[in-house]
Enzyme design. Structure first.
Site, PDB file in Angstrom:
ATOM      1  N   HIS A  82      38.121  45.023  35.186  1.00  0.00           N
ATOM      2  CA  HIS A  82      38.077  46.297  35.910  1.00  0.00           C
ATOM      3  C   HIS A  82      39.131  47.238  35.347  1.00  0.00           C
ATOM      4  O   HIS A  82      40.273  46.835  35.139  1.00  0.00           O
ATOM      5  CB  HIS A  82      38.349  46.048  37.402  1.00  0.00           C
ATOM      6  CG  HIS A  82      38.179  47.265  38.251  1.00  0.00           C
ATOM      7  ND1 HIS A  82      36.965  47.614  38.800  1.00  0.00           N
ATOM      8  CD2 HIS A  82      39.049  48.225  38.632  1.00  0.00           C
ATOM      9  CE1 HIS A  82      37.102  48.729  39.491  1.00  0.00           C
ATOM     10  NE2 HIS A  82      38.355  49.124  39.409  1.00  0.00           N
ATOM     11  N   ASP A 161      35.592  50.217  51.888  1.00  0.00           N
ATOM     12  CA  ASP A 161      36.189  50.906  50.736  1.00  0.00           C
ATOM     13  C   ASP A 161      35.371  52.142  50.382  1.00  0.00           C
ATOM     14  O   ASP A 161      35.936  53.187  50.047  1.00  0.00           O
ATOM     15  CB  ASP A 161      36.281  49.971  49.521  1.00  0.00           C
ATOM     16  CG  ASP A 161      36.859  50.706  48.314  1.00  0.00           C
ATOM     17  OD1 ASP A 161      38.028  51.129  48.397  1.00  0.00           O
ATOM     18  OD2 ASP A 161      36.141  50.900  47.315  1.00  0.00           O
ATOM     19  N   ARG A 168      39.507  59.541  50.675  1.00  0.00           N
ATOM     20  CA  ARG A 168      40.703  59.714  49.829  1.00  0.00           C
ATOM     21  C   ARG A 168      40.471  60.782  48.773  1.00  0.00           C
ATOM     22  O   ARG A 168      41.366  61.566  48.442  1.00  0.00           O
ATOM     23  CB  ARG A 168      41.058  58.379  49.160  1.00  0.00           C
ATOM     24  CG  ARG A 168      41.680  57.395  50.129  1.00  0.00           C
ATOM     25  CD  ARG A 168      41.727  56.008  49.520  1.00  0.00           C
ATOM     26  NE  ARG A 168      42.496  55.984  48.303  1.00  0.00           N
ATOM     27  CZ  ARG A 168      42.288  55.125  47.290  1.00  0.00           C
ATOM     28  NH1 ARG A 168      41.328  54.222  47.377  1.00  0.00           N
ATOM     29  NH2 ARG A 168      43.029  55.156  46.222  1.00  0.00           N
ATOM     30  N   SER A 183      41.710  48.791  47.204  1.00  0.00           N
ATOM     31  CA  SER A 183      40.364  49.235  46.810  1.00  0.00           C
ATOM     32  C   SER A 183      39.856  48.404  45.620  1.00  0.00           C
ATOM     33  O   SER A 183      38.743  47.881  45.634  1.00  0.00           O
ATOM     34  CB  SER A 183      40.439  50.722  46.456  1.00  0.00           C
ATOM     35  OG  SER A 183      39.300  51.162  45.792  1.00  0.00           O
ATOM     36  N   LYS A 187      37.097  44.980  45.896  1.00  0.00           N
ATOM     37  CA  LYS A 187      35.800  45.060  45.198  1.00  0.00           C
ATOM     38  C   LYS A 187      35.631  43.897  44.229  1.00  0.00           C
ATOM     39  O   LYS A 187      34.565  43.310  44.122  1.00  0.00           O
ATOM     40  CB  LYS A 187      35.687  46.376  44.433  1.00  0.00           C
ATOM     41  CG  LYS A 187      35.329  47.544  45.328  1.00  0.00           C
ATOM     42  CD  LYS A 187      34.868  48.738  44.526  1.00  0.00           C
ATOM     43  CE  LYS A 187      36.006  49.428  43.833  1.00  0.00           C
ATOM     44  NZ  LYS A 187      36.529  50.607  44.470  1.00  0.00           N
TER      45      LYS A 187
HETATM   46  N1  URA Z   1      39.483  52.546  41.138  1.00  0.00           N
HETATM   47  C1  URA Z   1      39.093  52.051  42.338  1.00  0.00           C
HETATM   48  O1  URA Z   1      38.138  51.286  42.443  1.00  0.00           O
HETATM   49  N2  URA Z   1      39.801  52.413  43.448  1.00  0.00           N
HETATM   50  C2  URA Z   1      40.853  53.229  43.397  1.00  0.00           C
HETATM   51  O2  URA Z   1      41.441  53.485  44.417  1.00  0.00           O
HETATM   52  C3  URA Z   1      41.249  53.762  42.133  1.00  0.00           C
HETATM   53  C4  URA Z   1      40.545  53.399  41.010  1.00  0.00           C
END
Ligand code: URA
Length: 433
Positions: A82, A161, A168, A183, A187
């Site tokens: 990620h 999220d 946000r 976040s 995920k």
């Molecule tokens: N990527 C994400 O998935 N969440 C964030 O808050 C920032 C970058």
């Protein structure tokens, strides 16, 4: 419990209990609290922060707000990666086929562009026919058959999220350490992979601006993952300048194909090899970095990694002929070449300015509902440390609108800095955690 009392508590800088965190996340998920109260709480967190324990509770509650994918039927450990978001960041598109060609199965859920940063799903969808809206059962079946699949994030995963992120984005609370960490980690855990490498970016083109903050965020994310029983590694990498030469959806796919054919810029190579090596070592395919690098070289030189990309494209409905014929991508109507106004070495290319110009050209969305122009973008004909003579092309802009070209031109010009001396060698990877 009353939400307003929890806003008050966080505003004064106190730590929430697990029960309070559960109440907050469940109120967000079930829509029992208005957006203005959630926004006020997010702003309180932005200023007061959260402890590591609080962030871990928060992450766990977000994971439990939706489905957790069970990949165990694939029958082996699964890798994932990620990025916290960058400019010209096509590492996933290169890395996933590369790892699959080395015998490491990868099931990847990716996102669309966010803020000024690009998204893997938008890039893949620039391949004619390529489908990313896979059901989890289809994702699993494709990984079993081909060793790799990339799908768009489903709404059933971490719904809290999804809601928090959207708020946000419009309340200027994206760049908060505990909010980013929860976040990302929620995920990734909900996506079901056993081993995850996080590419934590810092610099003008990233949400986090300094090495120090990137380090803090990386330790926070790997620490939370470990508290929740998962092993995550983090690679801290510079996003001061765009990665590679291409920024824009189909342009980045072209550059990824070229990489797998053996042509690369030093920055993409350094970062890809680092992340791939960490994964190869974790999966016991290599005993150390040296051996891992040799395996990666072999996979590229033999054409195995490219074959893996072809499999991915074919299995998700895309036209694999794009690999040998870039004209099969949608072509832009107009292009414009920016020329060097003096002789000199490229000393810096500001990533944020390039991203901003790219969006103006049509490669990104202003609103969630906007469609994007897959062929829009920027080719950096000259990159860091390359020499440009006065009058030589330093960048080429692509768009379906001449007006957009003229809006982007001064921004791209302004993103370049030159020097008379050869710039020092540039390291992309700052640290591995
Ligand atoms: N990527 C994400 O998935 N969440 C964030 O808050 C920032 C970058």
């Amino acid at each position: 419990m009353r939400f307003v009392d929890l806003i008050e508590k966080k505003k004064k800088g106190f730590e929430h209990t697990k029960e309070e965190i559960d109440f907050i996340v469940s109120s967000v998920t079930k829509d029992t609290v208005p957006d203005y109260q959630i926004s006020a709480w997010l702003m309180a967190v932005y200023f007061q922060g959260m402890t590591e324990a609080e962030t871990a509770y928060f992450t766990d509650a977000i994971i439990k707000s939706g489905e957790v994918i069970d990949l165990s039927s694939i029958g082996s450990s699964i890798a994932d990666k990620h990025s916290t978001g960058g400019v010209g960041d096509k590492i996933t598109i290169i890395l996933i086929p590369l790892l699959a060609s080395c015998g490491i199965p990868v099931a990847k859920l990716s996102g669309r562009g966010l803020g000024h940063t690009g998204g893997t799903i938008d890039k893949l969808e620039s391949i004619p026919g390529f489908k990313t809206d896979l059901k989890i059962s289809q994702l699993i079946q494709k990984v079993k058959k081909n060793g790799l699949a990339i799908a768009s994030q489903t709404k059933k995963l971490t719904p809290a999220d999804g809601k928090l992120y959207a708020l946000r984005d419009v309340t200027a609370t994206v760049d908060s350490m505990p909010l980013i960490a929860s976040s990302v980690v929620s995920k990734k855990i909900a996506s079901g992979a056993d081993f995850v490498v996080l590419d934590v970016k810092y610099g003008s083109g990233a949400f986090i601006k300094t090495e120090k903050d990137a380090e803090t965020l990386s330790s926070l994310m790997t620490g939370i993952a470990s508290k929740l029983g998962r092993k995550f590694n983090a690679v801290i990498s510079s996003m001061a300048q765009p990665l590679g030469r291409m920024v824009g959806n189909s342009l980045e796919i072209e550059e990824s194909i070229d990489f797998l054919k053996g042509t690369s810029t030093p920055d993409i190579k350094e970062l890809t090899y680092e992340i791939a090596a960490l994964t190869l070592i974790h999966f016991k395919k290599a005993k150390d970095r040296n051996e891992a690098f040799n395996i990666i070289d072999e996979s590229i030189q033999s054409g195995k990694a490219l074959k893996s990309l072809k499999k991915l494209i074919k299995s998700q409905g895309g036209n694999p002929d794009v690999i040998n014929d870039f004209k099969l991508f949608k072509q832009p109507l107009y292009s414009f070449e920016i020329k060097a106004e003096q002789d000199g070495f490229v000393n810096n290319i500001d990533a944020y300015k390039i991203a901003y110009a790219c969006k103006l050209l049509g490669a990104g969305r202003e609103k969630k509902t906007d469609s994007i122009d897959y062929s829009a973008g920027i080719k950096l004909n000259k990159i860091y440390a390359e020499y440009a003579k006065k009058g030589e092309t330093i960048a080429t802009l692509f768009s379906d609108s001449e007006e957009k070209l003229s809006l982007a031109e001064p921004i791209v010009k302004n993103a370049f800095e030159f020097s008379d001396e050869t710039p020092a060698e540039r390291k992309i990877v700052y640290k591995v955690i």
